[in-house]
Design a protein around this motif. Structure first.
Motif, PDB file in Angstrom:
ATOM      1  N   VAL A   1      51.624  46.250  45.855  1.00 51.52           N
ATOM      2  CA  VAL A   1      52.361  45.996  44.608  1.00 51.52           C
ATOM      3  C   VAL A   1      53.096  44.664  44.680  1.00 51.52           C
ATOM      4  CG1 VAL A   1      54.196  46.804  43.085  1.00 51.52           C
ATOM      5  CG2 VAL A   1      52.582  48.443  44.095  1.00 51.52           C
ATOM      6  N   TYR A   2      52.847  43.826  43.659  1.00 51.44           N
ATOM      7  CA  TYR A   2      53.494  42.511  43.551  1.00 51.44           C
ATOM      8  C   TYR A   2      54.567  42.531  42.462  1.00 51.44           C
ATOM      9  CZ  TYR A   2      53.820  37.381  43.462  1.00 51.44           C
ATOM     10  OH  TYR A   2      54.263  36.088  43.528  1.00 51.44           O
ATOM     11  N   SER A   3      54.250  43.123  41.301  1.00 49.76           N
ATOM     12  CA  SER A   3      55.223  43.336  40.232  1.00 49.76           C
ATOM     13  C   SER A   3      54.885  44.653  39.552  1.00 49.76           C
ATOM     14  CB  SER A   3      55.221  42.180  39.229  1.00 49.76           C
ATOM     15  OG  SER A   3      53.965  42.081  38.571  1.00 49.76           O
ATOM     16  N   TYR A   4      55.851  45.204  38.803  1.00 50.75           N
ATOM     17  CA  TYR A   4      55.638  46.538  38.249  1.00 50.75           C
ATOM     18  C   TYR A   4      56.235  46.632  36.846  1.00 50.75           C
ATOM     19  CZ  TYR A   4      60.478  47.724  39.731  1.00 50.75           C
ATOM     20  OH  TYR A   4      61.830  47.769  39.913  1.00 50.75           O
ATOM     21  N   GLY A   5      56.084  47.818  36.235  1.00 43.42           N
ATOM     22  CA  GLY A   5      56.573  48.000  34.876  1.00 43.42           C
ATOM     23  C   GLY A   5      55.650  47.415  33.831  1.00 43.42           C
ATOM     24  N   HIS A   6      54.337  47.404  34.118  1.00 41.71           N
ATOM     25  CA  HIS A   6      53.348  46.863  33.180  1.00 41.71           C
ATOM     26  C   HIS A   6      52.611  48.011  32.473  1.00 41.71           C
ATOM     27  CE1 HIS A   6      53.956  42.855  34.813  1.00 41.71           C
ATOM     28  NE2 HIS A   6      53.751  43.333  36.041  1.00 41.71           N
ATOM     29  N   ARG A   7      52.279  47.804  31.211  1.00 43.36           N
ATOM     30  CA  ARG A   7      51.582  48.835  30.440  1.00 43.36           C
ATOM     31  C   ARG A   7      50.072  48.709  30.597  1.00 43.36           C
ATOM     32  NH1 ARG A   7      49.602  49.417  25.024  1.00 43.36           N
ATOM     33  NH2 ARG A   7      49.802  51.575  24.273  1.00 43.36           N
ATOM     34  N   ASN A   8      49.528  47.583  30.169  1.00 42.73           N
ATOM     35  CA  ASN A   8      48.092  47.327  30.321  1.00 42.73           C
ATOM     36  C   ASN A   8      47.887  45.827  30.483  1.00 42.73           C
ATOM     37  OD1 ASN A   8      45.346  47.796  30.509  1.00 42.73           O
ATOM     38  ND2 ASN A   8      45.018  47.870  28.305  1.00 42.73           N
ATOM     39  N   PRO A   9      48.203  45.286  31.658  1.00 43.02           N
ATOM     40  CA  PRO A   9      48.085  43.839  31.890  1.00 43.02           C
ATOM     41  C   PRO A   9      46.625  43.410  31.876  1.00 43.02           C
ATOM     42  CG  PRO A   9      48.618  44.972  33.931  1.00 43.02           C
ATOM     43  CD  PRO A   9      48.685  46.008  32.852  1.00 43.02           C
ATOM     44  N   GLN A  10      46.357  42.265  31.239  1.00 40.31           N
ATOM     45  CA  GLN A  10      44.977  41.866  30.969  1.00 40.31           C
ATOM     46  C   GLN A  10      44.603  40.461  31.428  1.00 40.31           C
ATOM     47  OE1 GLN A  10      42.277  43.675  28.824  1.00 40.31           O
ATOM     48  NE2 GLN A  10      43.421  45.100  30.085  1.00 40.31           N
ATOM     49  N   GLY A  11      45.561  39.556  31.518  1.00 42.22           N
ATOM     50  CA  GLY A  11      45.226  38.176  31.867  1.00 42.22           C
ATOM     51  C   GLY A  11      46.169  37.618  32.910  1.00 42.22           C
ATOM     52  N   LEU A  12      45.664  36.720  33.763  1.00 42.04           N
ATOM     53  CA  LEU A  12      46.456  36.032  34.771  1.00 42.04           C
ATOM     54  C   LEU A  12      46.114  34.549  34.754  1.00 42.04           C
ATOM     55  CD1 LEU A  12      45.986  38.469  37.812  1.00 42.04           C
ATOM     56  CD2 LEU A  12      48.024  38.287  36.365  1.00 42.04           C
ATOM     57  N   ALA A  13      47.131  33.700  34.903  1.00 39.83           N
ATOM     58  CA  ALA A  13      46.899  32.254  34.964  1.00 39.83           C
ATOM     59  C   ALA A  13      48.051  31.604  35.714  1.00 39.83           C
ATOM     60  CB  ALA A  13      46.774  31.663  33.561  1.00 39.83           C
TER      61      ALA A  13
ATOM     62  N   GLU B   1      51.207  36.147  32.882  1.00 44.44           N
ATOM     63  CA  GLU B   1      50.409  37.345  32.635  1.00 44.44           C
ATOM     64  C   GLU B   1      50.445  37.696  31.160  1.00 44.44           C
ATOM     65  OE1 GLU B   1      51.200  41.974  32.416  1.00 44.44           O
ATOM     66  OE2 GLU B   1      52.379  40.213  31.832  1.00 44.44           O
ATOM     67  N   SER B   2      49.324  38.223  30.639  1.00 40.08           N
ATOM     68  CA  SER B   2      49.275  38.735  29.272  1.00 40.08           C
ATOM     69  C   SER B   2      49.152  40.254  29.324  1.00 40.08           C
ATOM     70  CB  SER B   2      48.098  38.135  28.501  1.00 40.08           C
ATOM     71  OG  SER B   2      46.860  38.518  29.069  1.00 40.08           O
ATOM     72  N   GLU B   3      49.748  40.933  28.329  1.00 42.99           N
ATOM     73  CA  GLU B   3      49.859  42.385  28.419  1.00 42.99           C
ATOM     74  C   GLU B   3      49.861  43.032  27.039  1.00 42.99           C
ATOM     75  OE1 GLU B   3      53.128  45.539  30.263  1.00 42.99           O
ATOM     76  OE2 GLU B   3      52.839  43.553  31.159  1.00 42.99           O
ATOM     77  N   HIS B   4      49.162  44.141  26.917  1.00 39.72           N
ATOM     78  CA  HIS B   4      49.153  44.918  25.679  1.00 39.72           C
ATOM     79  C   HIS B   4      50.421  45.752  25.573  1.00 39.72           C
ATOM     80  CE1 HIS B   4      44.457  44.980  25.258  1.00 39.72           C
ATOM     81  NE2 HIS B   4      44.958  43.774  25.395  1.00 39.72           N
ATOM     82  N   GLY B   5      51.109  45.638  24.447  1.00 37.06           N
ATOM     83  CA  GLY B   5      52.261  46.480  24.174  1.00 37.06           C
ATOM     84  C   GLY B   5      51.868  47.705  23.370  1.00 37.06           C
ATOM     85  N   PRO B   6      52.829  48.591  23.109  1.00 37.58           N
ATOM     86  CA  PRO B   6      52.550  49.783  22.319  1.00 37.58           C
ATOM     87  C   PRO B   6      52.684  49.492  20.832  1.00 37.58           C
ATOM     88  CG  PRO B   6      54.792  49.864  23.106  1.00 37.58           C
ATOM     89  CD  PRO B   6      54.206  48.578  23.623  1.00 37.58           C
TER      90      PRO B   6
END
Length: 355
Positions: free
Chosen positions: A208-220, A229-234
């Motif tokens: 584990v590097y970071s936490y509390g993510h819902r559905n992380p999708q992109g890294l750059a 990081e890009s992430e899908h919210g609710p």
């Protein structure tokens, strides 16, 4: 057939990580740029997911369990032989795929896929070996990453530190796993290229590097090594985050512009709009993000905190790659949620230096 696209400029005053600037009021100004046409490089892709480019050859993973090799006008769908059967859940399949740093010599790549067997449904990270245009699963690196009906994460990237990074979703059925640092769900993971845990990982003997993510999708990564990081919210509230080791990004306790002590706020969040951000790339102080529900390649200016739709009119966009100022991206209209035409999906390119 090439599609003409409309490029619209949507200036958005976005939320930063500073609590003093959380106003998501949007002032939208549209500026049309006519006759901007990305070049179609390949057609008839089958739910493409990850773009890899080596010299003039592309290797694009397809969620159905194959890799499309593209060289000039030539396309070859390469078979992928997996040790476990691909899961048929929504959003599942062969997802992240990245060539090894020594691919020319080793013929190896890293892959992330969702499987289902008698023990249940999980995600795993493996290595593949390419021989005679067949990718054979070779070595298991990480197994039993939580899975569910949705939210598998799945992005793989090799960072500038030479480590392999992976995004994992919360599985949709148990969001609290994102806050559990002993679980691999809802996280960004970091590992050595042989699958071992780096000595400098923040949680000791843990990926584990970071936490509390819902559905992380992109890294750059930016030139200075900063990770985004890009992430899908609710139901909207999608995010672009600056990632710090050991940091908590709040899901499911914090959403959008909400704040809480000890939780990192997003650099950008979509408010009541839905971007469904996916693959992401960095270039000259800006992030370029594929958006699925947003049906666009969206640009985020890290200095001005403004965002705009750069390319629209091609449907759902899954992944982006930038090399020497040239943007490559794939549509994702064949994933069951788009409206594909007879030659979808496609690999496109456009010169960012001319925009």
């Amino acid at each position: 057939m090439k599609k003409w696209v409309l490029v619209s400029l949507l200036l958005l005053t976005a939320c930063t990580s500073s609590p003093e600037n959380e106003d998501m009021n949007q002032e939208i100004q549209e500026v049309n740029v006519p006759n901007l046409t990305p070049t179609v490089m390949a057609e008839n892709l089958n739910i493409p997911w990850s773009i890899n480019k080596l010299d003039n050859t592309f290797y694009i993973s397809e969620r159905s369990g194959s890799v499309m090799k593209i060289e000039g006008d030539s396309q070859l769908r390469q078979k992928v032989v997996l040790e476990k059967p691909l899961a048929t859940a929504a959003e599942a399949g062969l997802l992240g795929f990245v060539l090894a740093l020594d691919f020319n010599e080793s013929g190896r790549a890293y892959g992330y896929y969702t499987y289902q067997d008698e023990s249940g449904q999980f995600n795993r990270i493996v290595t593949f070996k390419l021989e005679d245009d067949v990718w054979q699963e070779e070595e298991l690196l990480v197994d039993h990453i939580p899975s569910g009906q949705y939210h598998h994460g799945g992005r793989l990237k090799i960072g500038p530190d030479g480590k392999l990074y992976a995004t994992t979703g919360d599985g949709a059925t148990d969001p609290e796993t994102a806050q559990d640092v002993t679980s691999l769900g809802g996280k960004i993971l970091r590992m050595n290229l042989d699958g071992s845990i780096p000595d400098d990982n923040p949680f000791g003997d843990s990926y584990v590097y970071s936490y509390g993510h819902r559905n992380p999708q992109g890294l750059a990564w930016a030139e200075d090594g900063t990770l985004y990081e890009s992430e899908h919210g609710p139901s909207a509230h999608d995010e672009i985050n600056l990632i710090k080791p050991e940091a908590n990004y709040g899901w499911p306790n914090v959403v959008g512009e909400e704040t809480k002590l000890g939780v990192e706020s997003p650099l950008f969040q979509s408010g009541t709009d839905t971007w469904a951000p996916s693959g992401m790339a960095y270039y000259e102080g800006k992030l370029y993000v594929a958006t699925l529900r947003g049906n666009a390649v969206r640009e985020f200016d890290l200095k001005t905190k403004e965002t705009r739709e750069l390319i629209t009119g091609l449907g759902r966009i899954r992944d982006v790659l930038i090399e020497n100022g040239t943007l490559y991206f794939v549509s994702n209209n064949t994933d069951g949620r788009g409206t594909p035409d007879e030659k979808d999906d496609r690999l496109y390119t456009i010169d960012l230096k001319g925009l």
